[in-house]
Structures are given as C-alpha cells and as structure tokens.
Design a protein around this motif. Structure first.
Motif, mmCIF file in Angstrom:
data_model
loop_
_atom_site.group_PDB
_atom_site.id
_atom_site.type_symbol
_atom_site.label_atom_id
_atom_site.label_comp_id
_atom_site.label_asym_id
_atom_site.label_seq_id
_atom_site.Cartn_x
_atom_site.Cartn_y
_atom_site.Cartn_z
ATOM 1 N N ARG A 40 0.770 -1.090 -0.149
ATOM 2 C CA ARG A 40 0.022 0.110 0.080
ATOM 3 C C ARG A 40 0.775 1.269 0.038
ATOM 4 O O ARG A 40 2.074 1.349 0.614
ATOM 5 C CB ARG A 40 -1.115 0.095 1.049
ATOM 6 C CG ARG A 40 -2.092 -1.169 1.130
ATOM 7 C CD ARG A 40 -2.932 -1.065 2.508
ATOM 8 N NE ARG A 40 -3.881 -1.880 2.620
ATOM 9 C CZ ARG A 40 -4.693 -2.177 3.378
ATOM 10 N NH1 ARG A 40 -4.556 -1.492 4.411
ATOM 11 N NH2 ARG A 40 -5.658 -2.913 3.283
ATOM 12 N N LYS A 41 0.428 2.179 -0.824
ATOM 13 C CA LYS A 41 1.264 3.499 -0.944
ATOM 14 C C LYS A 41 -0.032 4.522 -0.531
ATOM 15 O O LYS A 41 -0.921 4.139 -0.643
ATOM 16 C CB LYS A 41 1.717 3.660 -2.143
ATOM 17 C CG LYS A 41 2.956 2.703 -2.498
ATOM 18 C CD LYS A 41 4.190 3.294 -1.381
ATOM 19 C CE LYS A 41 5.393 2.420 -1.862
ATOM 20 N NZ LYS A 41 6.354 2.802 -1.111
ATOM 21 N N THR A 42 0.559 5.745 -0.609
ATOM 22 C CA THR A 42 -0.529 6.874 -0.313
ATOM 23 C C THR A 42 -1.266 7.004 -1.447
ATOM 24 O O THR A 42 -2.511 7.429 -1.445
ATOM 25 C CB THR A 42 0.507 8.301 -0.122
ATOM 26 O OG1 THR A 42 1.188 8.101 0.733
ATOM 27 C CG2 THR A 42 -0.561 9.509 0.398
ATOM 28 N N VAL A 43 -0.788 6.751 -2.664
ATOM 29 C CA VAL A 43 -1.539 6.650 -3.796
ATOM 30 C C VAL A 43 -1.456 5.310 -4.459
ATOM 31 O O VAL A 43 -0.428 4.914 -4.985
ATOM 32 C CB VAL A 43 -1.298 7.709 -4.633
ATOM 33 C CG1 VAL A 43 -2.218 8.016 -6.182
ATOM 34 C CG2 VAL A 43 -1.506 9.136 -4.129
ATOM 35 N N SER A 45 -0.773 1.129 -4.998
ATOM 36 C CA SER A 45 -0.145 0.350 -4.575
ATOM 37 C C SER A 45 0.870 -0.162 -5.673
ATOM 38 O O SER A 45 0.983 0.083 -6.872
ATOM 39 C CB SER A 45 -0.974 -1.045 -4.188
ATOM 40 O OG SER A 45 -1.455 -1.575 -5.377
#
Length: 518
Positions: A40-43, A45
C-alpha cells in the motif's frame, strides 16, 4: 521450501526439476510472489521487491564468492542482494559469466568503517528504540507515530552522557587518598585562573557550576612546559605551573592538545588512586565501546538490562513487568547498574573467545589476553610519563622487514591475527606512509591491529580504544602464542619494557575531529 529442507527431501525435488541457470528458480518463485502481492502506498499500490541478505561472507571460498557475484550480476527486480563481510575486502567482481564481471552498475560497495560517529549513534538510537518498543505488550503500547518510535527509548535521557571530568569527580569523591585532595585543589585553582585569564574558555567552568576541570588541571600541573614532556610525580609546589600555563588555554590548538590526552589523564589518575575499575556509564560510553558494531551495542545494552532486572527483582518490585518498566520509565538508569552491565558485558566478550567456533580458540584467547594486558600497561602505568606524552598507545604494527627470514614462525602469528580479526576481536587500519620506516616504504603497507573497544573495561584501557602506534616484532607475537611457560600478563610486562616510545607526530592515527564531543 524450509520444510522440504528440514526433512531432507530437497535433493529429491531438485532432481525432478529441469536443468537451469543460476538464480533461475529463485527468480521464477520470487517473481510469482511479487506478482500476486501489493504494498500500500499513499496513492495506489506497488509490487514488492525481495531483498536477500547474506552475512559473514568473509568465510566463503573463492568459488562461493564467484557464485554469489554471478547471482548479483543476473539479478533484476524484484530481487536484490545485500552481501556483508568483515575485514579486508575480498574479490567483489569476478563471475562465472565470461567477460562479464560485476561493475558499478550492478552493485554499490559501502564501507561501514567510513561512517561518521554520529551516524552510528543514530543507528544505535533507532535500533534500541524499535526493539524496546515492541517488547511492550500490544495492549499497553503508547500511541506514537512511526517517526517517534525511533526516539522512543532516548539513550541520552535513560543512560545520560558522561565525560572524563565527571568520571574523575566520582573517583575523587570516593577516594580517601591525599592525592585526591591535591587534584581537587589543582582543579579549583585552574577554575579560578581561567575565569580570570581565559574568558573564552571560562564558559565551560563558571565559578558557581558543578563542572570542575579535573583533567585539565592535572595535565597543566604535570606538564613541564615543553611539548609532550611531563613529570611522573608532581608535588604541591609544582601547582604554580597551572597559573603559568593558563594563558595558553584560549588557543583552540592547545584545547585540542588537552582533549587528545584527557582519557590518558583519567587512566593515570585512576592508577595513582588505586582504581582498577572505572565508574563507566552514559550513552556515549556505551556507543563508543560498541566500536561500530550494532551487535555489540545490543549485547552491551542486554547486559545493562540484565543488571537492571536483577536490581528490580531484589527490590521486590511487583505489578508492571520489569521489561515494561525498563521500556516506559523516564527515570535515568542508575550509574551502578550501567557500570555493572558494561563490565559484565566486557568480561563475557573475553570469556566467549574460548567457546568461539575456531580451529584454535586457545591461541586467539592467548593473543587477545596478551595484547589486552600490554595495552593496559602502555596506557595506565602510574609512574610512566609516556602515558601522557604519547596517549592511548595500542595500535600494534608488525613490520614486514622485521618478519623476513623467520621461517614458519610468521605463519603462526599471521594466521592467529587473521582469525582474531575475522572473529571481530581485533580492528585493523592501514598505517600512513609517514609512519613507515625507510626499510619498508615501497613494500606491502603496514597494517595496525588494535583490540575491539569492548575489551576496554575488562583489561582497563581507554574506552576510546587505541590511537598511537607501537611496533612489535612478529617473533614476540609467536612467543606469546607458543611459550606457555610465560603467562600473557608477564609477556605483556616484558614486552612493555622493550618497547621504545616513538614520536607521536610520526606515528599518530589520531583524529582530533572525532573527540570534540566525546
């Protein structure tokens, strides 16, 4: 995969697989795993990468190193490698692929010996905080951000910060010797003089401050006024030197000269007052004793925790677990607990040599004991002016020119030194050209060996390690390893008598910039 290896069925599985190139199976498996997982990333994956770490690679054979280099050369995302080794660098570029060695595009070589002291201190802070934070039961953990976790267990707050004068002050307060009163008198004289004559330096020691310039006063009291010329036993009448030399303290170069000798002063004062055990404590002392090794730092902290837990147990504390109290308390850990843990860790480090997985652990133990006792004698002799003149001696060099023609004797010493270095008991550094003699210039560069700083409390030498070079014949090392009729302690005393004091301006490995805050 682990289960198959444990059951001994991996060889059967390998036989059923088709012939493949190195890393082909690993690449296939890891690519499949990376393809079905997401980070998971801020925006959105991303697909995860897999980093494989191989430690202790200094023990590998040439073929094994070549095989690893081939894996590194062929690796692509999602696979990357971290290859770690101790000691001198080995072949880092040959592969099994013809005319395709490793290049800078394939790997980045990082020498951890080149780190600044502050970087290692930050690493110790982060690692200790992470480990201690996760010892707290999940339901009891405080809510902190990821960035705050790295400062959760503040080393300066929980262990404090020690300096040479605070350690000397503790010894002065405990001692009943007349010399202790003289040192205290000299320090008060210097504090008065610097507040009158050395205003730029006086901010460190204001009249109403508990900070007392013990080591500076002792140095000026025993200094003859000529560079690196000291009296071994100054008396009360010589205290007039303090006032005479005070005007020099405003000079930054003179302050650096004093800092260079501050731990040597501490050790000589301890020897003259009869202290074999120094009251060592503080985060800076613990980090210094770790000598750049996070494993050694954690082991020292582990021994401090054991003493803390034992102290709490004997006090009959109930309720919250000892581990949780250690992690969450904001009270500074007592100086006694820290000192006991530091000395226990140092002794355990030495005792552990005999159980080290080595072909000849007895030889390595004898080598370390001999060099440890010799370093102790060179750094702490109460009546030797050279203790202050050439401070913190103990970087031992074996001149190749001296070793020529001694037959098989050199092999015994060299092999044992090499094993001790690989095991982490010795640290090495290349001696600069100016420190080499006319006989060996142009030959193989001299290598200096010093003991790991973690041995300092056990053998009673400087917690900063050793900085000044001492030449020693290879035959003397061989005698230590083979002549069992002479104990390592007696060998060290005899060797110290034969060692000529070299000029510090020719044989120094000292780095002034590293000592400003120590």
């Amino acid at each position: 995969m682990n289960e198959a290896s444990g059951r001994g069925t991996l060889s059967t599985a390998i036989e059923s697989l088709p012939v493949r190139e190195p890393a082909e199976l690993l690449t296939f498996v890891v690519s499949k795993l990376s393809g079905i997982a997401r980070l998971r990333k801020t925006v959105g994956s991303v697909s995860p990468g897999f980093k494989f770490c191989l430690d202790d690679c200094e023990v590998l054979s040439e073929i094994q190193i070549k095989a690893i280099n081939t894996l590194v050369r062929k690796s692509r995302f999602p696979i990357s490698w971290v290859i770690c080794s101790v000691g001198e660098a080995f072949d880092l570029y040959e592969t099994f692929i013809p005319r395709q060695p490793l290049t800078d595009a394939d790997r980045r070589v990082i020498s951890l010996d080149d780190r600044a002291p502050g970087e290692f201190s930050d690493l110790c802070q982060a690692v200790s905080s992470l480990r201690i934070f996760y010892t707290i039961p999940e339901e009891s953990r405080p809510q902190v951000s990821p960035r705050q976790i790295q400062r959760f267990f503040s080393l300066p707050e929980r262990l404090g910060v020690s300096n040479v004068n605070s350690i000397i002050g503790q010894m002065i307060n405990r001692s009943t010797s007349g010399l202790a009163l003289q040192i205290q008198e000299a320090a008060y004289i210097l504090r008065y003089e610097i507040n009158k004559k050395a205003k730029r330096f006086a901010a460190k020691y204001p009249e109403d401050s508990p900070n007392i310039p013990y080591y500076e006063a002792y140095l000026l009291w025993h200094w003859d006024g000529l560079e690196d010329s000291f009296s071994s036993n100054a008396d009360a009448d010589d205290m007039s030197r303090i006032s005479r030399h005070t005007r020099l303290i405003n000079q930054p170069s003179f302050q650096a000269w004093m800092r260079r000798k501050m731990v040597a002063t501490l050790l000589q004062i301890a020897a003259r007052l009869g202290f074999r055990r120094l009251p060592l404590s503080g985060s800076n002392i613990v980090v210094s004793l770790a000598d750049g090794s996070i494993r050694d730092f954690l082991e020292i902290m582990g021994d401090i925790y054991e003493k803390y837990a034992s102290d709490r147990s004997s006090a009959g504390d109930a309720g919250t677990s000892v581990a949780e109290k250690f992690a969450t308390s904001r009270t500074r850990i007592s100086l006694k607990v820290q000192s006991d843990g530091i000395y226990s860790s140092s002794e355990a480090f030495f005792r552990g040599i005999s159980i080290h997985a080595d072909a000849r652990p007895d030889a390595v133990a004898r080598l370390i004991e001999g060099l440890g006792e010799l370093t102790h004698v060179l750094q702490t002799s109460a009546n030797d002016p050279a203790v202050l003149s050439v401070a913190e001696r103990g970087v031992f060099t074996i001149d190749p020119a001296v070793a020529e023609g001694v037959g098989d004797l050199a092999g015994v010493a060299t092999a044992t030194l090499y094993r001790a270095e690989l095991a982490g008991y010795l640290r090495t550094s290349t001696v600069s050209r100016k420190a080499q003699t006319s006989e060996n210039i142009g030959k193989i560069p001299l290598v200096g060996y010093r003991l790991h700083k973690r041995f300092a409390p056990y053998f009673h030498f400087s917690y900063r390690g050793a900085y000044e070079i001492v030449r020693i014949k290879e035959a003397a090392i061989d005698s230590l390893l083979t002549n069992f009729e002479t104990s390592p302690t007696n060998w060290a005393k005899n060797s110290a008598l034969r060692i000529a004091v070299a000029k510090s301006d020719q044989l120094s490995l000292f780095d002034e910039t590293r000592l400003i805050d120590e």
